[in-house]
Every structure is written in C-alpha cells, then in structure tokens.
Design a protein around this motif. Structure first.
Motif, short mmCIF file in Angstrom:
data_model
loop_
_atom_site.label_atom_id
_atom_site.label_comp_id
_atom_site.label_asym_id
_atom_site.label_seq_id
_atom_site.Cartn_x
_atom_site.Cartn_y
_atom_site.Cartn_z
N GLU B 105 1.05 -1.27 -0.17
CA GLU B 105 0.15 -0.04 0.17
C GLU B 105 0.84 1.32 -0.02
O GLU B 105 0.36 2.37 -0.09
CB GLU B 105 -1.04 0.02 1.14
CG GLU B 105 -2.21 -0.93 1.07
CD GLU B 105 -2.94 -1.20 2.06
OE1 GLU B 105 -3.63 -0.21 2.54
OE2 GLU B 105 -3.15 -2.22 2.72
N ILE B 106 2.15 1.09 0.04
CA ILE B 106 3.17 2.12 -0.14
C ILE B 106 2.78 2.82 -1.62
O ILE B 106 2.92 2.11 -2.74
CB ILE B 106 4.60 1.89 -0.07
CG1 ILE B 106 4.74 1.35 1.42
CG2 ILE B 106 5.39 3.24 -0.40
CD1 ILE B 106 6.21 0.83 1.65
N THR B 107 2.45 4.06 -1.59
CA THR B 107 1.96 4.66 -3.16
C THR B 107 3.26 5.72 -3.46
O THR B 107 3.40 5.95 -4.73
CB THR B 107 0.87 5.12 -2.81
OG1 THR B 107 -0.05 4.26 -2.13
CG2 THR B 107 0.00 5.48 -4.31
N TYR B 108 3.53 6.47 -2.47
CA TYR B 108 4.26 7.70 -2.91
C TYR B 108 5.38 7.62 -1.99
O TYR B 108 5.28 7.17 -0.93
CB TYR B 108 3.61 8.91 -2.62
CG TYR B 108 2.47 9.08 -3.78
CD1 TYR B 108 2.46 9.36 -5.00
CD2 TYR B 108 1.10 9.00 -3.05
CE1 TYR B 108 1.42 9.37 -5.76
CE2 TYR B 108 -0.09 9.09 -3.94
CZ TYR B 108 0.09 9.43 -5.52
OH TYR B 108 -0.96 9.35 -6.07
N THR B 169 5.84 5.36 -5.78
CA THR B 169 6.67 4.42 -5.31
C THR B 169 5.69 3.14 -4.88
O THR B 169 6.41 2.49 -4.04
CB THR B 169 7.23 5.04 -4.04
OG1 THR B 169 7.82 6.29 -4.63
CG2 THR B 169 8.22 4.14 -3.41
N SER B 170 4.87 2.78 -5.77
CA SER B 170 4.30 1.64 -5.51
C SER B 170 4.79 0.51 -6.53
O SER B 170 5.53 0.82 -7.17
CB SER B 170 2.89 1.73 -5.81
OG SER B 170 2.48 1.71 -7.22
N PRO B 171 4.57 -0.77 -6.00
CA PRO B 171 5.20 -1.66 -6.48
C PRO B 171 4.69 -1.97 -8.16
O PRO B 171 5.70 -2.20 -8.83
CB PRO B 171 4.69 -3.31 -5.73
CG PRO B 171 4.13 -2.69 -4.54
CD PRO B 171 3.70 -1.13 -4.86
N THR B 172 3.67 -1.44 -8.12
CA THR B 172 3.05 -1.33 -9.93
C THR B 172 3.58 -0.08 -10.66
O THR B 172 3.46 -0.08 -11.83
CB THR B 172 1.59 -1.70 -9.99
OG1 THR B 172 1.09 -0.74 -9.06
CG2 THR B 172 1.19 -3.01 -9.60
N ASP B 173 3.83 0.82 -9.78
CA ASP B 173 4.05 2.31 -10.44
C ASP B 173 5.21 2.80 -9.92
O ASP B 173 4.86 3.65 -8.90
CB ASP B 173 2.77 3.04 -10.58
CG ASP B 173 2.96 4.24 -11.04
OD1 ASP B 173 3.98 4.28 -12.22
OD2 ASP B 173 2.22 5.37 -10.94
N TYR B 201 4.37 7.33 1.67
CA TYR B 201 3.16 7.47 2.10
C TYR B 201 2.44 6.46 1.47
O TYR B 201 2.79 5.93 0.55
CB TYR B 201 2.68 9.12 1.43
CG TYR B 201 3.61 10.03 1.72
CD1 TYR B 201 3.45 10.76 3.01
CD2 TYR B 201 4.26 10.66 0.87
CE1 TYR B 201 4.23 11.81 3.34
CE2 TYR B 201 5.35 11.76 1.04
CZ TYR B 201 4.91 12.44 2.29
OH TYR B 201 6.09 13.33 2.54
N ASP B 202 1.07 6.30 1.95
CA ASP B 202 -0.02 5.64 1.33
C ASP B 202 -0.83 6.42 0.39
O ASP B 202 -0.15 7.41 -0.14
CB ASP B 202 -0.89 4.96 2.27
CG ASP B 202 -1.80 6.09 3.17
OD1 ASP B 202 -1.78 7.14 2.58
OD2 ASP B 202 -2.45 5.85 4.20
N SER B 203 -1.75 5.61 -0.21
CA SER B 203 -2.56 6.54 -1.56
C SER B 203 -3.10 7.95 -0.89
O SER B 203 -3.41 8.60 -1.93
CB SER B 203 -3.62 5.67 -2.02
OG SER B 203 -4.34 5.09 -0.95
N ASP B 204 -3.26 7.93 0.37
CA ASP B 204 -3.96 9.18 0.75
C ASP B 204 -2.89 10.30 1.27
O ASP B 204 -3.25 11.27 2.06
CB ASP B 204 -4.96 9.04 1.96
CG ASP B 204 -6.06 8.04 1.49
OD1 ASP B 204 -6.35 8.08 0.34
OD2 ASP B 204 -6.50 7.40 2.36
#
Lengths: 615, 209
Positions: B105-108, B169-173, B201-204
């Motif tokens: 869930e790490i996104t950024y 910084t997500s695993p897919t992007d 950060y997470d997605s929020d």
C-alpha cells in the motif's frame, strides 16, 4: 599524500561493486590509533571477493588484532575501474577500516597465495606510492612484509620485501610486531631491526644473502651475511587446539568465493602425492580435536549467522575423528538448518554413511581427483588409489542419487606417455558404463562425467621439483589428443590454459633474476594475471625477451639432483634426501604408503607438533 | 505469531550495498540474533522477509522498511535490542512496531534530490514533459515520467538545488528518481547529484506506518 574522504565518496559512484572498498562489515575490527601501537596494513593482492575468502587472512587479521598494541587493517587489489579512479584523482591506496593510505602504516604485509598475484603486489605498492625495491626504501617507508603459500620459494619477489615470513604466522607475526615496537622504542634503525628479526622463527630477510650465479644461469652460491642464518626453518603452530582461531570472522556484505564458515580441521597431509606442494610444505600433520572443533563450530555459527560450515583440510576423509566430529555437529546443525560440507574427498574413503551425513540433496554432482588415467601413472605420482577404488566411490555416489561426476586430472606429469593420456577418457567411459550397469541407476536418467584437466607445474619442495614442464606445444597436443579420444557424448572435457601454467611454472621455480622481469611487467601495466580477461601471454613473451631471460630455463629444464636450488636455504621440514628418494621411486613407479600406514621418514616431525600422524 | 515491522536508515556505507546483499545481511542478522523468526514452509525453508520498494545503489534513505514474523511473541523493544546488536553498525533501526498497512500500500515517497545546477533551469525543466528511455526485462521504450511526479518543489541551496519531489513508489508504478537526474544532466549543466528518500506515504498521502 593526504586521503581525501569527500573525493573518495565521489569516485565510489564511478566504480563497479563499491562495496569492495568501504569496509564496515559485521565483525570488522576498527581500532583507534593509539600511542605506541604497531599498525599493520594487511594486503591481499587480489579482489575483495577472493581475499575475503582466504582462511589465512582471517586467521592473521584476528590474531594480530587480538594484541592490544597491534592495529591491523585490510586492503585488497582495487579492480581496474577503481585503480583508474585512484590514479586519475591522485588518491593513494588505502585500508578499508580507517581509509588510511598504506604509506602511513608501520608495516605493510602481503599474503601471496599464488605466483600470478606477483604483478598485483607491485601494482599495489605503486598505488600506495611506495618504492618497489627494498633497497630504494629508507626509514620513512613502512616495513614491507611477505607471507603466504608462495614464500616457500619467494626468490622472484625477494628484492621487493624487507622480510618474508615462512610458515604459519599466527604466533610469530605478533612476536615480530613486538620486536618492531621494541626496536622503535630503542631508536634502532631498520638495518639493525632486520638483523634482529632473523631471530624470530621463520623470518627470512632477503637482503642479508649474497647470490652468485654460474655462467649457465644456475646458482653458484647463496651466502648469508651479518650473522643471518644459513637455513630459515619455517614456523609452525605445535598445538592447533590451543592456537588462535577466528570464531568471529568478518561477514562480508558482498557474496565472496567461499561465503561460509571455514573450519580448519588439520594441517598437513598424510598422503604424499609427489606433485603436490601443499601436501609437503604443510607437514607435519597435526589435527585439532573433534571436541574443540565442535565448540568452535557452535561459536562460529553464533557469531556469523552463516548457514553452511565447510570442514577444511587437504584431504578431509583422513581426519581420524571425522565420524565423531560429524555426529557431534549433526546433533545441532540439522535443527538450525545448517549444512556441513566436505570439499576434498578421496575416492578410497568415500563411504555411504559419510555421504548421507554431509551431502546436500540439492547437489546433483560430486568431484573426485584421480589425477592420472592409468594405474601406472597414478603409481608414479603416488596417488595410492586403484581403478576399483574409483568405481566403488562412484557406486556410493550413484546410490546417493548423484548423476554428475567430475574428475580432476593433470596433463604433462613426469614419465607421461600418450597411452596415459588416452587412459583418461577410457576411465571416464568405464564410469559411464558402470552407471548403466549399476543397480542404482534411476529410470530415465543419464549420467554426465566431466573430465577437468590442468597442466603439471613443478613446485618447490615436491619430489617433482626437478622435473621439467612440457612445452606449450606439447601440452596443447596432449589436450587435443585427450579431446579426440573421447568417445561418449556423456563425457565432457575442460582444460586449464597451458599458457597460464607455464608462467606459474616459471615463477614457481624462479630465482632473483626474475625480479627484473617483474618490474618490467609492472611498468608495462601487467596485473590480475590470474584473471582470464587480463592474462596476455604474448606480452609476457615480449617482456622476457626484452629482459633477456629465457622462459624455458625456468619452466622446462630438468634439474640435476646435485644443483643448488634457489629455495635450498628454506627448511620446510621435509628433507631434501626424502624428496630425492621419492623422485627416484616415482621413475621406478614404486609407491610410498601413507604416513599412518608407515612412516616414511620425511623429516617434518622434527618440527614438533601434537596429534600427529605418527609419534 | 507476531508480525514485526522494522524501520531503518540506509545511509553512508549502506548506500553502496546492493539490495540483494542487504537482504542477505538481514538474514544473517536474524540467525545471529537468535530471534524465533518464522520460516517459510517447503523444501528449502527460509525466513519470511519482505522489504519496501528497494533503492538503487548509491541512493540513501531515512525510512526503509522490512517485515517479518516471530513465534512465539516477544515485546517489540526486545526485538529491537536483539536485532540492533546483531546488525552491522551502519544499519540503524529507528523503530520496531506492528505493521499498520501492507507494504504493497506504499504509494508515494518524498525524495530530496540534490544536484549542482541552475535553480531556474531545473524548475523550468520539471514543469514540462520528461521523456526518458526506460528499459525493463520485458520492454524498452520512451516514456513521459512527468505523470509519476506528484509534486516537485525546487529549492535554491548553496551552489545548487534541492528538488523536494513526491514520486510514485508503489510496486506497480515506481519511478526511480535517478531518471530525473539523468534527464536533467542531459539537458542542462548539472552534476554531483544525491538522492535521499525522506518519507513514504499511502494513497491518501498519509505517512506510511
């Protein structure tokens, strides 16, 4: 030269595997500089990955640092990219622990394990801004100390070193450092210190000997001066159980060649193969006790976190307490998911019980070393194994589900004929046939036999030291003959480059006249000669030619027994009389029993030692 | 069974260690620590160890993460003490706690990208399209990475700039910040770069825990 740390960090960004140069690994010893200390830069003249796999370096790094007054740090040969960066940025070669230039140390020590590292030693000295020749270094330079396997004939390197330590260093090197400190306290100059150093066991000071040559290039005389001893007897550790052993070695980040716990089980060898230098120069045979080894193994695992323990020695199955040791270790290693491996098995002592204890099921192959294809030649080299032994060992391997056998052989051995060569693929074929006739053959599975062939190199302190090496053309012809004699597609053939073995032979039996060749080679940029990508035989031919030194004199010449040898002033324990006797027996094809069956009086036991082959 | 999340800094000497080597160093530290780390099942059991999105060689981070499990449960502070003692000194643990969200869930992540160069020019370039040549195992292509840059503040520092950038910084992007440096040094005079990951950060855009 001041070491610029900022610049260093910048150049790390421009090199491959920067982890080689930063230190900071778990288990590293970093001492602060103190008054009255003796600082030692311990150098390994090859890459980090190779040097960090060397047991000798682990032992000495630990043994030296165990003394409060000694600060020992490490240095390895920088790879080509790092060397270019150092030279371009005018940075001197430095140690990993404190990033201190080598020239600021009291002692710079080199561990020389193979002859092809000699050019790297010179390159490292030059990168450290230290003059190559001992005679060009005044009091302001560090003491340059040599050690390691090559020192049994270090004559080609003699002019570069102040002291060469012969034999086992873990006791005598701290003593030498103590003497160094004492001499410094007394204000004694280098020359006087060097003379006093000859009193420490195994210390050879090359500058204290005068060498004269005959017109034919052979030695006329080798004369000690200023009270130096006529013979330097190698140092040994008498009781291995009581000696220092590194149970908390450095655990590298990078994956090294031997990335596991190395547990040294014994020193020396009871076998006496006539080509083998290690089997002679590491005598007398001395064992550690199984109880002590088991305790050490526990400590090593706890301190390193490794999950593999390799039991190390020349011929591990000769260890008298092997069943006890493996049983004791298996009591705790299985539960901790730790593998035990035995790297050197003889075919005549490879039995099922042992294989089941130590072989990982994941390994599909096993390696044996018959060294020669015919029984005649195996008797010449005193291998003391029969074809029946070999096939029996293969049976054990097949029964254990192995379907890949690797066999080591040597080409160009003394008395070798074409029949002996052809016997190599014939033996491999017998193993293949044996597999298909074997009750252990698994349905639908086949076998692969790899024949790996090196070239004979005559080594000092072996019965074969007087025999010449085949010339390159002959070695290549023999390799081709072997290749074309292979009749089964299940047999593959690998060989060692004859051109590399030739240089190895030259330096193995070299004298001091080769130092000039080495200086010239260094001047022309030779280094990493043990690396295929840098080894350039044509350049070496040119260098020898330009120096007026004949390669064949050193590599190919058969030496008469009564000739003075460049290494005759070194006493490795085994007597020259014994070596001559063995050389003569080899020509007759007569074998000598192993030391446990019957003592053949090699002479090494005069050095002492406990838990020996015979008492 | 207890899930454990370790936050650590990857700085100095550690920035010269590859992810694979770091992974192995942690596995060996597990063995030395004698913590009851949970192993995977199967033919070749190994500790279950998962890292947050690995960083390239030479990049530094104030906030890296690895997760594992222990059985039986032990207090987090005891885990921190035992693990710290068993790890190389350069690997500094900042916190050991229960995982709140999954690592996926790490996104950024917030990066400080410092580079010697002209502030205005850097800021100007970052406003437009940033087309780089990207090769992966499966394909090599020109892509515009500007949509993977969530925000980028360009701050003037002594002799150069610090780009405070929030990147996918997500695993897919995942955008490796090195692409930004490569693009800059290709288009303007820019050198001596450094990359520091500061926060994740997470997605929020809530700080990842």
């Amino acid at each position: 030269m001041k070491f610029n740390l900022n610049l260093f960090e910048k150049i790390l960004n421009n090199v491959d595997k920067p982890g080689r140069y930063i230190g900071g690994e778990f288990g590293e010893t970093v001492k602060s500089k103190i008054d009255g200390e003796v600082s030692v830069a311990f150098c390994f003249p090859d890459t980090y990955e190779i040097g960090m796999s060397n047991l000798g370096m682990k032992i000495l790094y630990g043994a030296l640092n165990a003394e409060d007054f000694i600060r020992c740090e490490r240095c390895f040969a920088p790879w080509i990219d790092m060397e270019a960066q150092l030279r371009e940025n005018n940075l001197p070669l430095f140690t990993l622990e404190s990033k201190t230039p080598l020239s600021e140390f009291d002692v710079v020590a080199f561990s020389m394990q193979y002859e092809l590292c000699y050019t790297n030693v010179l390159n490292m000295l030059s990168l450290a801004d230290i003059p190559l020749l001992a005679k060009d270094r005044d009091e302001s330079y560090p003491l340059i100390l040599g050690g390691g396997h090559c020192t049994y004939n270090s004559e080609p390197m003699a002019d570069f070193f102040d002291i060469i330590s012969i034999g086992e260093g873990e006791i005598v090197l701290p003593s030498l450092m103590g003497l160094y400190r004492q001499c410094r306290d007394e204000g004694v100059l280098k020359q006087e210190f060097l003379q006093r150093a000859t009193k420490v066991d195994g210390m050879y000071v090359p500058s204290l000997y005068e060498v004269e040559y005959k017109d034919d290039g052979t030695l006329k005389s080798f004369t000690p001066k200023n009270g130096a001893p006529a013979k330097i007897t190698k140092a040994i550790v008498e009781n291995l159980d009581e000696a220092y052993y590194p149970s908390n070695p450095i655990v590298p980040y990078l994956s090294t060649i031997h990335d596991r716990i190395m547990l040294e089980v014994f020193r020396g060898c009871i076998r006496g193969c006539r080509f083998c230098q290690a089997g002679m120069v590491y005598r007398p045979y001395r064992e550690k006790s199984a109880d002590k080894l088991n305790l050490l193994a526990v400590d090593c695992v706890k301190n390193t976190g490794y999950n593999e323990i390799s039991l190390l020695s020349l011929s591990i199955s000769d260890y008298s307490e092997l069943p006890k040791l493996t049983d004791e270790m298996l009591k705790w290693t299985d539960e901790k998911k730790i593998n035990i491996s035995l790297p050197s098995m003889r075919v005549d002592s490879f039995y099922k019980d042992l294989m089941e204890k130590v072989m990982s099921v994941r390994q599909s192959g096993i390696t044996f070393a018959p060294e020669a294809g015919s029984q005649r030649l195996r008797d010449v080299i005193n291998k003391n194994i029969s074809e029946e032994d070999i096939l029996k060992a293969c049976d054990v391997a097949f029964a254990g589900g192995k379907d890949a056998i690797k066999l080591y052989f040597i080409n160009g051995l003394p008395t070798e004929t074409d029949e002996d060569i052809v016997a190599i693929p014939q033996l491999a074929k017998k193993i293949v046939d044996h597999y298909f006739a074997s009750p252990y053959r698994q349905k639908g599975k086949s076998i692969s036999v790899t024949v790996s062939v090196s070239c004979f190199v005559p080594k000092p302190f072996t019965p074969f030291q007087w025999f010449g090496q085949n010339n390159i053309e002959e070695l290549i012809r023999k390799q081709k003959l072997l290749s074309t004699s292979i009749e089964s597609k299940r047999i593959s053939h690998k060989w060692h480059e004859a051109k590399v073995s030739r240089l190895e032979a030259i330096f193995s039996r070299g004298n001091r006249r080769l130092s000039e060749v080495l200086v010239e080679a260094h001047r022309r940029g030779m280094r990493f000669d043990s690396w295929d990508e840098f080894y350039d035989y044509s350049k070496w031919i040119q260098i020898f030619d330009d120096c007026g030194v004949a390669m064949s004199f050193y590599a190919e010449r058969e030496i008469p027994f009564d000739e003075l040898l460049p290494w005759d002033h070194i006493d490795c324990g085994v007597s020259k009389e014994f070596l001559i006797k063995e050389a003569k027996k080899s020509i007759e094809g007569t074998v000598t029993p192993d030391c446990r069956t019957q003592c053949s009086g090699c002479g090494a036991n005069k050095l002492g030692g406990v838990r020996r082959c015979c008492l | 069974m207890l899930s454990v999340r370790v936050f650590f800094k990857k700085q100095g000497a550690l920035s010269y260690i590859s992810h694979l080597d770091l992974n192995r160093a942690v596995l060996r530290a597990f063995a030395r620590s004698e913590l009851p780390v949970v192993y995977s099942e199967g033919f070749n059991p190994h500790p279950r160890l998962t890292f947050s999105q690995p960083m390239s060689l030479f990049q530094e981070s104030l906030t890296e993460i690895f997760d594992f499990k222990v059985d039986p449960d032990i207090p987090y502070d005891e885990i921190q003490n035992k693990l710290s003692a068993a790890l190389p000194k350069a690997l500094e643990i900042t916190k050991v706690a229960a995982p709140v969200k999954k690592l996926t869930e790490i996104t950024y992540a917030l990066y400080y990208i410092t580079i010697m160069g002209d502030t205005a020019k850097v800021a100007d370039i970052l406003k437009g399209e940033i087309v780089v040549f990207r090769s992966t195992k499966s394909k090599s292509e020109y892509v515009d990475i500007s949509n993977q840059i969530k925000s980028a503040d360009v701050i003037n520092i002594d002799g150069g700039v610090r780009i405070e950038a929030v990147l996918s910084t997500s695993p897919t992007d995942y955008l490796n910040p090195q692409y930004i440096i490569d693009y800059l040094s290709k288009n303007i005079e820019a050198f001596d770069s450094k990359i520091l990951r500061v926060k994740m950060y997470d997605s929020d855009m809530k700080e990842f825990e």
